[in-house]
Design a protein around this motif. Structure first.
Motif, mmCIF file in Angstrom:
data_model
loop_
_atom_site.group_PDB
_atom_site.id
_atom_site.type_symbol
_atom_site.label_atom_id
_atom_site.label_comp_id
_atom_site.label_asym_id
_atom_site.label_seq_id
_atom_site.Cartn_x
_atom_site.Cartn_y
_atom_site.Cartn_z
ATOM 1 N N LEU A 135 0.821 -1.207 0.000
ATOM 2 C CA LEU A 135 0.000 0.000 0.000
ATOM 3 C C LEU A 135 0.856 1.259 0.000
ATOM 4 C CD1 LEU A 135 -2.812 -1.044 2.533
ATOM 5 C CD2 LEU A 135 -2.974 -0.888 0.040
ATOM 6 N N VAL A 136 1.913 1.265 0.806
ATOM 7 C CA VAL A 136 2.792 2.438 0.869
ATOM 8 C C VAL A 136 3.502 2.650 -0.464
ATOM 9 C CG1 VAL A 136 4.888 3.378 1.923
ATOM 10 C CG2 VAL A 136 3.127 2.350 3.362
ATOM 11 N N SER A 137 4.030 1.577 -1.035
ATOM 12 C CA SER A 137 4.738 1.701 -2.316
ATOM 13 C C SER A 137 3.785 2.129 -3.427
ATOM 14 C CB SER A 137 5.425 0.380 -2.680
ATOM 15 O OG SER A 137 4.498 -0.690 -2.749
ATOM 16 N N PHE A 138 2.530 1.691 -3.361
ATOM 17 C CA PHE A 138 1.542 2.109 -4.352
ATOM 18 C C PHE A 138 1.280 3.608 -4.241
ATOM 19 C CE2 PHE A 138 -2.775 3.014 -5.741
ATOM 20 C CZ PHE A 138 -2.849 2.362 -6.966
ATOM 21 N N MET A 139 1.059 4.092 -3.013
ATOM 22 C CA MET A 139 0.789 5.518 -2.816
ATOM 23 C C MET A 139 1.996 6.374 -3.175
ATOM 24 S SD MET A 139 -1.597 5.638 0.641
ATOM 25 C CE MET A 139 -0.458 4.679 1.648
ATOM 26 N N VAL A 140 3.184 5.907 -2.822
ATOM 27 C CA VAL A 140 4.402 6.637 -3.175
ATOM 28 C C VAL A 140 4.542 6.730 -4.690
ATOM 29 C CG1 VAL A 140 6.928 6.520 -3.147
ATOM 30 C CG2 VAL A 140 5.640 6.128 -1.046
ATOM 31 N N SER A 141 4.212 5.651 -5.389
ATOM 32 C CA SER A 141 4.311 5.643 -6.849
ATOM 33 C C SER A 141 3.346 6.643 -7.476
ATOM 34 C CB SER A 141 4.034 4.233 -7.387
ATOM 35 O OG SER A 141 5.013 3.314 -6.935
ATOM 36 N N VAL A 142 2.137 6.720 -6.923
ATOM 37 C CA VAL A 142 1.150 7.672 -7.447
ATOM 38 C C VAL A 142 1.631 9.105 -7.225
ATOM 39 C CG1 VAL A 142 -1.192 8.561 -7.187
ATOM 40 C CG2 VAL A 142 -0.780 6.088 -7.180
ATOM 41 N N LEU A 143 2.125 9.392 -6.014
ATOM 42 C CA LEU A 143 2.612 10.736 -5.711
ATOM 43 C C LEU A 143 3.851 11.075 -6.538
ATOM 44 C CD1 LEU A 143 2.206 10.779 -1.817
ATOM 45 C CD2 LEU A 143 0.775 11.927 -3.501
ATOM 46 N N CYS A 164 7.815 3.034 -9.805
ATOM 47 C CA CYS A 164 6.480 2.474 -10.029
ATOM 48 C C CYS A 164 6.429 0.947 -9.978
ATOM 49 C CB CYS A 164 5.923 2.968 -11.368
ATOM 50 S SG CYS A 164 6.802 2.338 -12.819
ATOM 51 N N PHE A 165 7.558 0.265 -10.146
ATOM 52 C CA PHE A 165 7.532 -1.195 -10.127
ATOM 53 C C PHE A 165 7.784 -1.771 -8.740
ATOM 54 C CE2 PHE A 165 8.611 -0.472 -14.699
ATOM 55 C CZ PHE A 165 7.430 -0.967 -15.202
ATOM 56 N N LEU A 166 7.900 -0.878 -7.749
ATOM 57 C CA LEU A 166 8.073 -1.364 -6.379
ATOM 58 C C LEU A 166 6.780 -1.990 -5.855
ATOM 59 C CD1 LEU A 166 9.964 -1.643 -3.977
ATOM 60 C CD2 LEU A 166 9.257 0.638 -3.211
ATOM 61 N N ALA A 167 5.637 -1.429 -6.226
ATOM 62 C CA ALA A 167 4.352 -2.008 -5.797
ATOM 63 C C ALA A 167 4.148 -3.411 -6.376
ATOM 64 C CB ALA A 167 3.197 -1.079 -6.178
ATOM 65 N N PRO A 168 4.394 -3.638 -7.680
ATOM 66 C CA PRO A 168 4.323 -5.018 -8.188
ATOM 67 C C PRO A 168 5.283 -5.960 -7.464
ATOM 68 C CG PRO A 168 4.271 -3.487 -10.016
ATOM 69 C CD PRO A 168 4.550 -2.661 -8.787
ATOM 70 N N ILE A 226 -1.602 -3.121 -11.745
ATOM 71 C CA ILE A 226 -1.648 -4.034 -10.605
ATOM 72 C C ILE A 226 -2.704 -5.107 -10.827
ATOM 73 C CG2 ILE A 226 -1.984 -4.220 -8.125
ATOM 74 C CD1 ILE A 226 0.504 -2.647 -8.928
ATOM 75 N N MET A 227 -3.867 -4.701 -11.323
ATOM 76 C CA MET A 227 -4.936 -5.657 -11.586
ATOM 77 C C MET A 227 -4.533 -6.644 -12.681
ATOM 78 S SD MET A 227 -7.313 -5.168 -9.451
ATOM 79 C CE MET A 227 -8.519 -6.250 -10.215
ATOM 80 N N PHE A 228 -3.802 -6.165 -13.669
ATOM 81 C CA PHE A 228 -3.339 -7.060 -14.730
ATOM 82 C C PHE A 228 -2.455 -8.162 -14.155
ATOM 83 C CE2 PHE A 228 0.419 -8.037 -17.351
ATOM 84 C CZ PHE A 228 -0.189 -8.781 -18.353
ATOM 85 N N ILE A 229 -1.577 -7.817 -13.236
ATOM 86 C CA ILE A 229 -0.691 -8.816 -12.629
ATOM 87 C C ILE A 229 -1.500 -9.889 -11.908
ATOM 88 C CG2 ILE A 229 1.124 -9.197 -10.927
ATOM 89 C CD1 ILE A 229 2.045 -6.322 -11.448
ATOM 90 N N ILE A 230 -2.476 -9.459 -11.129
ATOM 91 C CA ILE A 230 -3.297 -10.412 -10.376
ATOM 92 C C ILE A 230 -4.076 -11.318 -11.330
ATOM 93 C CG2 ILE A 230 -5.191 -10.640 -8.729
ATOM 94 C CD1 ILE A 230 -4.318 -7.973 -7.516
ATOM 95 N N CYS A 231 -4.641 -10.722 -12.383
ATOM 96 C CA CYS A 231 -5.399 -11.518 -13.353
ATOM 97 C C CYS A 231 -4.494 -12.481 -14.105
ATOM 98 C CB CYS A 231 -6.119 -10.593 -14.336
ATOM 99 S SG CYS A 231 -7.481 -9.654 -13.621
ATOM 100 N N ALA A 232 -3.302 -12.010 -14.483
ATOM 101 C CA ALA A 232 -2.354 -12.866 -15.201
ATOM 102 C C ALA A 232 -1.902 -14.028 -14.322
ATOM 103 C CB ALA A 232 -1.156 -12.045 -15.666
ATOM 104 N N TYR A 233 -1.713 -13.757 -13.035
ATOM 105 C CA TYR A 233 -1.325 -14.814 -12.100
ATOM 106 C C TYR A 233 -2.417 -15.875 -11.994
ATOM 107 C CZ TYR A 233 -0.207 -17.140 -7.693
ATOM 108 O OH TYR A 233 0.048 -18.093 -6.738
#
Length: 324
Positions: A135-143, A164-168, A226-233
């Motif tokens: 969650l933190v890495s996602f918010m940091v990436s957005v900011l 941006c790839f820290l959240a994945p 992020i959703m693509f990764i979950i769906c691909a998995y």
């Protein structure tokens, strides 16, 4: 003891390698098919997801042993590539001297993964949950998107990719402990994966090269990545794909690619046969075969170096044990 091998991750390795390599082969596409030379950002996201997933399966120890064990899987291939195999491509003009010194931005993902390893060690040492790290890495990436300079290319192809790839990456850590498996058949899972991929590219198509609100719209693509990764998995875990992966002939190629992801990333940008574009799309197949062949040679040389450094002796059988 390591956990049982997850074939879905091996299948995702193949997908990530193909997507990243395809983006490197864009110069080999001809009009009107040039836009198909893409998928680099989703492929990189899968690569870091897989890296995070794999870290949680390994042994935990003090920092020196842990970090040296992690980079020992990467360094031999780097040494043999930049110190030996890539040298002829420098003289052929397909590689710059900076690339041979590992300074080129084209190899940013290696530097990035070394940094992510450090962050992972800090997170785990302080017992921070992977969910919080995600969650933190996602918010940091957005900011960070609103702080980084504007670029005319894809935002994921700029220096923003270090963030941006820290959240994945931490998504991979989280999924390794809390596997999110959705129901539904293969058609539903394919559809969801394709929809997320399209929704990832749509905001970029609208905002790339623009200013103001249109440019800022590109950050809307990030949640869909992020959703693509979950769906691909989830898609990679279906029995049909696992059956193909275990098959005798096609499966052999897929298993080989999954064992050579690092080497394919390193060799995928060299010696592009643009002179054969008139034979499109056969030129793509030939280029892929060249990359795969170079990757096999590089892996064998890396195994040779590793044996010499570790055991001071060479076992020929172990040099090509990854081909199975």
């Amino acid at each position: 003891m390591e956990k049982q091998r997850n074939l879905a991750i091996d299948i995702l390795k193949v997908l990530a390698a193909l997507m990243i390599t395809n983006s490197h082969l864009k110069p080999l596409y001809i009009d009107p098919f040039t836009p198909l030379g893409t998928f680099g950002a989703p492929g990189n996201a899968l690569f870091f997801f897989i890296s995070g997933y794999g870290l949680c399966l390994g042994r935990w120890s003090d920092f020196n042993n842990w970090y040296s064990r992690r980079i020992s899987r990467i360094i031999p291939s780097l040494i043999m590539w930049f110190g030996l195999l890539a040298v002829p491509f420098y003289y052929l003009g397909t590689h710059s001297f900076q690339e041979l010194l590992f300074m080129s931005e084209g190899y940013w993902f290696i530097r990035c993964i070394f940094i992510y390893y450090l962050l992972y060690y800090i997170v785990r040492s302080f017992r921070v949950s992977y969910k919080k790290a995600l969650l933190v890495s996602f918010m940091v990436s957005v900011l960070a998107f609103f702080i980084f300079p504007h670029v005319s290319t894809s935002i994921y192809a700029s220096s923003y990719h270090y963030v941006c790839f820290l959240a994945p990456f931490f998504l991979g850590c989280y999924m390794s402990e809390h596997k999110i498996i959705w129901g539904g058949g293969i058609c539903i899972k394919i559809l969801l994966t394709c929809i997320c991929l399209c929704l990832f590219y749509a905001p970029q198509f609208i905002g790339k090269g623009k200013d103001g609100l249109y440019y800022s719209l590109q950050i809307v693509s990030y949640p869909f990545l992020i959703m693509f990764i979950i769906c691909a998995y989830n898609l990679a875990g279906i029995k049909f794909l696992e059956k193909i992966y275990k098959s005798k002939y096609v499966g052999l190629v897929l298993r080989l690619v999954s064992q050579l992801t690092l080497e394919i990333y390193l060799t995928g940008r060299c010696c592009l046969l643009v002179g054969l574009n008139k034979f499109f799309p056969a030129n793509l197949i030939l280029q892929l075969l060249i990359i795969l062949g170079l990757s096999v040679v590089l892996k064998i040389l890396a195994n040779l170096l590793l044996q010499v450094l570790r055991d001071n002796k060479v076992c020929i059988k172990n040099l090509y044990a990854f081909i199975k």
